[in-house]
Each structure stands twice: as C-alpha cells, then as structure tokens.
Scaffold this motif. Structure first.
Motif, mmCIF file in Angstrom:
data_model
loop_
_atom_site.group_PDB
_atom_site.id
_atom_site.type_symbol
_atom_site.label_atom_id
_atom_site.label_comp_id
_atom_site.label_asym_id
_atom_site.label_seq_id
_atom_site.Cartn_x
_atom_site.Cartn_y
_atom_site.Cartn_z
ATOM 1 N N VAL A 82 -10.528 -10.579 -21.113
ATOM 2 C CA VAL A 82 -9.554 -9.637 -20.554
ATOM 3 C C VAL A 82 -10.689 -8.276 -20.665
ATOM 4 C CG1 VAL A 82 -7.756 -7.844 -21.132
ATOM 5 C CG2 VAL A 82 -7.218 -10.202 -21.334
ATOM 6 N N ASP A 83 -11.496 -8.210 -21.728
ATOM 7 C CA ASP A 83 -12.130 -7.179 -21.834
ATOM 8 C C ASP A 83 -13.392 -7.189 -20.866
ATOM 9 O OD1 ASP A 83 -13.481 -4.930 -23.273
ATOM 10 O OD2 ASP A 83 -14.990 -5.963 -24.099
ATOM 11 N N LEU B 102 -12.866 -8.421 -17.845
ATOM 12 C CA LEU B 102 -12.171 -7.947 -16.473
ATOM 13 C C LEU B 102 -12.257 -6.570 -16.404
ATOM 14 C CD1 LEU B 102 -9.663 -11.010 -16.219
ATOM 15 C CD2 LEU B 102 -11.655 -10.579 -15.006
ATOM 16 N N LYS B 103 -11.760 -5.954 -17.462
ATOM 17 C CA LYS B 103 -11.766 -4.369 -17.601
ATOM 18 C C LYS B 103 -12.854 -3.882 -17.274
ATOM 19 C CE LYS B 103 -7.380 -4.438 -20.218
ATOM 20 N NZ LYS B 103 -6.677 -4.007 -21.526
ATOM 21 N N LYS B 104 -14.103 -4.243 -18.182
ATOM 22 C CA LYS B 104 -15.264 -3.794 -17.899
ATOM 23 C C LYS B 104 -15.688 -3.711 -16.444
ATOM 24 C CE LYS B 104 -16.546 -3.686 -22.905
ATOM 25 N NZ LYS B 104 -17.509 -4.126 -23.567
ATOM 26 N N LYS C 199 -13.638 -3.835 -13.886
ATOM 27 C CA LYS C 199 -13.120 -3.026 -12.868
ATOM 28 C C LYS C 199 -13.482 -1.655 -13.185
ATOM 29 C CE LYS C 199 -9.373 -3.454 -11.266
ATOM 30 N NZ LYS C 199 -8.831 -3.548 -9.800
ATOM 31 N N GLU C 200 -13.835 -1.351 -14.309
ATOM 32 C CA GLU C 200 -14.496 0.113 -14.667
ATOM 33 C C GLU C 200 -15.700 0.400 -13.938
ATOM 34 O OE1 GLU C 200 -14.843 0.095 -19.105
ATOM 35 O OE2 GLU C 200 -12.821 0.190 -19.257
ATOM 36 N N ILE D 288 -2.656 -11.114 -16.699
ATOM 37 C CA ILE D 288 -4.012 -10.486 -16.013
ATOM 38 C C ILE D 288 -3.838 -10.367 -14.553
ATOM 39 C CG2 ILE D 288 -5.310 -11.184 -17.924
ATOM 40 C CD1 ILE D 288 -6.283 -13.615 -16.377
ATOM 41 N N LEU E 223 -5.309 -7.233 -12.910
ATOM 42 C CA LEU E 223 -6.556 -6.911 -12.862
ATOM 43 C C LEU E 223 -7.385 -7.326 -11.893
ATOM 44 C CD1 LEU E 223 -7.346 -7.528 -16.715
ATOM 45 C CD2 LEU E 223 -7.196 -5.411 -15.529
ATOM 46 N N ARG F 149 -18.328 -13.500 -22.010
ATOM 47 C CA ARG F 149 -18.683 -11.794 -22.178
ATOM 48 C C ARG F 149 -20.250 -11.868 -21.571
ATOM 49 N NH1 ARG F 149 -15.888 -11.790 -27.950
ATOM 50 N NH2 ARG F 149 -16.861 -13.956 -27.915
#
Length: 226
Positions: A103-104, A106-108, A110-111, A136, A139, A220
């Motif tokens: 999840v982290d 995917l979020k990064k 996106k950012e 998710i 996302l 990661r």
C-alpha cells in the motif's frame, strides 16, 4: 541503478502485491470449517496441506482441482461440484494478505504523479473481490481483469487495453509482476518495460531477461527504479 523513463506503473496482483499462498491458506481454513467441522486438528492440518499442494499455485482449473480433492479424500457426501466451484470464485477473494509495503508503494507512486494500473488474470468475480477486499482499488487509475474482457495475459491485447484506458503509450509503462511468461514476456511483448517480482511459486524460475528486466524480492524496491 537506472531510473526508468515511464509515466505509468502497472501491477499484477497475486504474488506481486499480495501473498497468494497466505490468502489461499485462509480460504482453505474457512472451507474446512464449513465442510469438515468435526475433524481432528491433525486431520485438518493434513487437509490444509493437501489443498495447497494440489492447487498448483492457483493455476489448476477448478473443474480439475475439486474432483481431484474429492477422490483424494474419498469424500462421498460432498456437495454438488458447482457449489464447490462457486465457493472458490466467490469466497477466496474475501481473503487477502497484502505484502509488506504494498500500500505504501502505491501511495508513494501516486504522490509522484504516476498513473497506476492493475492488470490481473482470473475469474471476474474472484479478482474483483480481491481488489475490493484489499481496499486498494481506489489507488488505481485503471483496473483490467482478464475475466471481464475475455483476454488473458500474456496476450498483448490486455496490456494494450490497460494502456489505452490509462491514456499512455505502451513504451511509457512499467509493468511489475511475478510470472515469467504471463507478466514479464507479455509486458515486454507489448512494448512495455518490466520488473520481475521474484516471489511466490515462480521464485527463481524462468528468470534471465538479463539487461532488460530488473529482479526484485521486495515490492518496495520498485521505488528504486522510478
């Protein structure tokens, strides 16, 4: 380590963002609770191991798998086969074990402004339920499930369709997946870049796109390339 010139990052789901084996074990636990509620702990563990062993990483057809288990267990009072098929298609997806950091990542991404996609093979109800259970889906900018469109990886058309929906050229897409054929060769054949998630049932198998495909063992690590 070379940074890849891409605008979008697409992911496979099983054994890329989640541990399929971990999720399947949970499904099997519920399956045995439902259909074999009175068995001993020892017999339960034996059946759990057999269910995992015979499913071939999820690549065995349900129509082959369940009759095989019925024969193995001498399961004379088994429910109709269609009920067992439905239990897999409808219930397996309710069990998800996301990999640490998924999840982290995917979020990064996106950012950072990347377009995100999920491209996964499987029965429509099953794969869509997995994404919903995982929480998710929101996302991703694009989700393409083979069962929804009748085209399966490694057919390049499913990769083309995902890129079309994302509004990005194939060569500007990075695809991350574990399967050496369905994911890696499929994505490369569609003109995309690829990273091999060396994890799960295909860990250490079918590698060798040396100089073309990076290999990672932790999701990661994708962030090292974009």
């Amino acid at each position: 380590m070379n940074q890849l010139d891409v605008k979008a990052v697409f992911f496979d789901f099983d054994d890329t963002l989640q541990s399929r084996k971990g999720a399947y074990r949970l499904y099997c636990e519920d399956f045995l609770t439902k259909y074999f509620p009175g068995i001993s702990k020892q017999e339960r563990e034996k059946k759990l191991d057999e269910m995992e062993e015979h499913v071939d990483g999820g690549y065995k057809d349900r129509e082959v798998y369940f009759p095989e288990m019925i024969a193995l267990w001498h399961w004379e009072n088994h429910p109709p086969l269609e009920e067992l098929y439905d239990s897999f298609n409808n219930d397996f997806g309710k069990h998800v074990v996301l990999l640490d950091g998924a999840v982290d990542v995917l979020k990064k991404l996106k950012e950072k402004g990347y377009i995100l996609g999920a491209v996964t093979n499987g029965v429509s109800s099953l794969q869509n339920t997995k994404l919903d259970t995982a929480g998710i889906r929101g996302l991703f900018d694009v989700v393409v499930v083979s069962g929804d469109i009748g085209i399966y990886k490694p057919d390049r058309r499913i990769f083309d369709e995902a890129a079309r929906r994302a509004g990005v050229e194939n060569e500007k897409v990075l695809f991350v997946g574990d399967h050496p054929i369905n994911d890696i060769k499929g994505a490369l054949g569609a003109g995309m870049k690829a990273i091999r998630m060396n994890y799960g049932d295909f860990k250490g198998k079918g590698l060798g796109e040396e100089g073309v495909v990076a290999e990672i063992e932790d999701i990661r690590q994708v962030l090292d390339y974009v």
